[in-house]
Write a protein that holds these residues in place. Structure first.
Motif, PDB file in Angstrom:
ATOM      1  N   ILE A  78      -7.603 -36.172 -24.558  1.00 26.38           N
ATOM      2  CA  ILE A  78      -7.814 -35.415 -22.815  1.00 26.38           C
ATOM      3  C   ILE A  78      -6.970 -35.211 -22.296  1.00 26.38           C
ATOM      4  N   PHE A  79      -7.461 -34.351 -21.398  1.00 22.10           N
ATOM      5  CA  PHE A  79      -6.889 -33.238 -20.036  1.00 22.10           C
ATOM      6  C   PHE A  79      -7.316 -33.338 -18.658  1.00 22.10           C
ATOM      7  N   PHE A  80      -6.120 -34.048 -17.848  1.00 23.25           N
ATOM      8  CA  PHE A  80      -6.298 -34.633 -17.093  1.00 23.25           C
ATOM      9  C   PHE A  80      -6.638 -33.391 -16.138  1.00 23.25           C
ATOM     10  N   LEU A  81      -6.827 -32.759 -14.712  1.00 21.93           N
ATOM     11  CA  LEU A  81      -5.951 -31.448 -14.427  1.00 21.93           C
ATOM     12  C   LEU A  81      -6.450 -32.267 -13.029  1.00 21.93           C
ATOM     13  N   PHE A  82      -4.806 -31.494 -11.747  1.00 27.24           N
ATOM     14  CA  PHE A  82      -4.769 -32.310 -10.696  1.00 27.24           C
ATOM     15  C   PHE A  82      -4.511 -31.523  -9.348  1.00 27.24           C
ATOM     16  N   THR A  83      -4.838 -31.324  -8.141  1.00 26.08           N
ATOM     17  CA  THR A  83      -4.289 -30.327  -7.764  1.00 26.08           C
ATOM     18  C   THR A  83      -3.220 -30.980  -6.209  1.00 26.08           C
ATOM     19  N   SER A  84      -2.457 -31.751  -7.156  1.00 28.95           N
ATOM     20  CA  SER A  84      -0.882 -32.104  -6.630  1.00 28.95           C
ATOM     21  C   SER A  84      -0.346 -32.959  -7.591  1.00 28.95           C
ATOM     22  N   PRO A 103       0.006 -41.165 -26.542  1.00 34.36           N
ATOM     23  CA  PRO A 103       0.806 -40.508 -26.367  1.00 34.36           C
ATOM     24  C   PRO A 103       0.322 -39.430 -24.886  1.00 34.36           C
ATOM     25  N   LEU A 104       1.957 -39.605 -24.233  1.00 34.02           N
ATOM     26  CA  LEU A 104       1.034 -39.205 -22.835  1.00 34.02           C
ATOM     27  C   LEU A 104       2.597 -37.758 -22.768  1.00 34.02           C
ATOM     28  N   PHE A 105       1.275 -36.593 -22.242  1.00 29.09           N
ATOM     29  CA  PHE A 105       2.477 -34.974 -22.230  1.00 29.09           C
ATOM     30  C   PHE A 105       1.981 -35.187 -20.618  1.00 29.09           C
ATOM     31  N   LYS A 106       3.301 -34.593 -19.956  1.00 26.29           N
ATOM     32  CA  LYS A 106       3.589 -34.705 -18.462  1.00 26.29           C
ATOM     33  C   LYS A 106       3.909 -33.485 -18.468  1.00 26.29           C
ATOM     34  N   GLN A 107       2.903 -32.697 -17.399  1.00 29.41           N
ATOM     35  CA  GLN A 107       3.504 -30.854 -17.253  1.00 29.41           C
ATOM     36  C   GLN A 107       5.158 -31.549 -15.815  1.00 29.41           C
ATOM     37  N   GLY A 108       5.742 -30.057 -16.716  1.00 31.18           N
ATOM     38  CA  GLY A 108       6.980 -30.400 -15.974  1.00 31.18           C
ATOM     39  C   GLY A 108       7.968 -31.054 -17.409  1.00 31.18           C
ATOM     40  N   GLU A 109       7.959 -31.316 -18.448  1.00 28.35           N
ATOM     41  CA  GLU A 109       8.765 -32.384 -18.883  1.00 28.35           C
ATOM     42  C   GLU A 109       9.349 -31.088 -20.176  1.00 28.35           C
ATOM     43  N   GLU A 110       8.180 -29.912 -19.795  1.00 23.86           N
ATOM     44  CA  GLU A 110       9.033 -29.145 -20.847  1.00 23.86           C
ATOM     45  C   GLU A 110       7.668 -27.773 -20.368  1.00 23.86           C
ATOM     46  N   LEU A 127      -3.221 -35.344 -21.909  1.00 22.87           N
ATOM     47  CA  LEU A 127      -2.036 -33.900 -20.845  1.00 22.87           C
ATOM     48  C   LEU A 127      -2.513 -34.408 -19.341  1.00 22.87           C
ATOM     49  N   PHE A 128      -1.244 -34.429 -19.227  1.00 24.64           N
ATOM     50  CA  PHE A 128      -1.437 -34.599 -17.764  1.00 24.64           C
ATOM     51  C   PHE A 128      -1.038 -32.954 -16.909  1.00 24.64           C
ATOM     52  N   GLY A 129      -1.718 -32.003 -15.565  1.00 24.39           N
ATOM     53  CA  GLY A 129      -1.574 -31.052 -15.609  1.00 24.39           C
ATOM     54  C   GLY A 129      -2.126 -30.829 -13.847  1.00 24.39           C
ATOM     55  N   THR A 130      -1.196 -29.895 -13.811  1.00 21.25           N
ATOM     56  CA  THR A 130      -1.447 -28.920 -11.844  1.00 21.25           C
ATOM     57  C   THR A 130      -1.705 -27.260 -12.317  1.00 21.25           C
ATOM     58  N   ASP A 131      -1.220 -26.891 -11.048  1.00 19.78           N
ATOM     59  CA  ASP A 131      -1.283 -25.191 -10.877  1.00 19.78           C
ATOM     60  C   ASP A 131      -1.563 -24.261 -12.236  1.00 19.78           C
ATOM     61  N   THR A 132      -0.543 -24.592 -12.797  1.00 15.53           N
ATOM     62  CA  THR A 132      -0.374 -23.290 -14.210  1.00 15.53           C
ATOM     63  C   THR A 132      -1.699 -24.022 -15.355  1.00 15.53           C
TER      64      THR A 132
END
Length: 204
Positions: A78-84, A103-110, A127-132
């Motif tokens: 599951i891919f979670f898209l955020f604005t902040s 397993p959880l993967f957060k943008q900014g960790e790598e 997967l937690f992501g924003t911007d890119t």
């Protein structure tokens, strides 16, 4: 709208706008205009946000609880898209406490590339992501089974670059919201929608 923004009126407007989305698929799925569909979806999202606001509903918390339910239901990634970034961190913390078997993967960790590769290999990660990540990810098959877009991607007016653009548009006599913010948001929302539309039909 000049009409009172009551829950009943907003719910009716939301239903009408949703019906207009369905109209795009009245005669099948071929030939749907992505720009027009994105605009209709933005209308739906705006009425949804207004309805939640006047009804006293914490939409972010409701989304987090729904995300937890999805994590228990959807068998793939599951891919979670955020604005902040702040919303991303809150969701990551909440689901990290509630979901123990994925397993959880957060943008900014790598780097985005490294994070995406690990997400692919996991097969059932969150997967937690924003911007890119609004530009899309290349994750075929079950490893990306569901995309959750948490809210409309309006850019923060506090951003220095955005503030400069807004001041320039206002100085030219333009309508910042309708001439700049909404079109820009619709484009970004479309990008997120394209990502979700490419999912396997079972979970799209």
């Amino acid at each position: 709208s000049p009409r009172p923004q009551t829950p009943r009126n907003l719910a009716a407007s939301l239903a009408i706008e949703t019906a207009e989305v369905l109209e795009h698929f009245q005669w099948g799925e071929a030939g749907v205009d992505a720009d027009e569909l994105g605009s209709e979806l933005a209308d739906v999202a705006l009425y949804l946000l207004q309805l939640a606001s006047v009804s006293g509903i914490d939409l972010e918390q409701a989304v987090l609880e729904k995300a937890q339910a999805l994590a228990e239901l959807v068998p793939g990634g599951i891919f979670f898209l955020f604005t902040s970034w702040s919303a991303l961190r809150r969701a990551h913390q909440f689901l990290g406490e509630q979901v123990k078997n994925r397993p959880l993967f957060k943008q900014g960790e790598e780097s985005a590339f490294a994070l995406t590769e690990k997400f692919k290999k996991a097969g059932d990660g969150l997967l937690f992501g924003t911007d890119t990540f609004w530009q899309g990810v290349d994750v075929p098959g079950r490893a990306l089974s569901c995309v959750v877009i948490t809210r409309l991607p309006f850019t923060s007016p506090a951003d220095p670059l955005e503030e400069t653009r807004i001041e320039w548009i206002a100085a030219q006599g333009g309508d910042v919201f309708n001439d700049y913010s909404v079109p820009r948001t619709v484009i970004k929302f479309r990008q997120g929608f394209v990502v979700s539309s490419e999912l396997p039909r079972t979970w799209a």
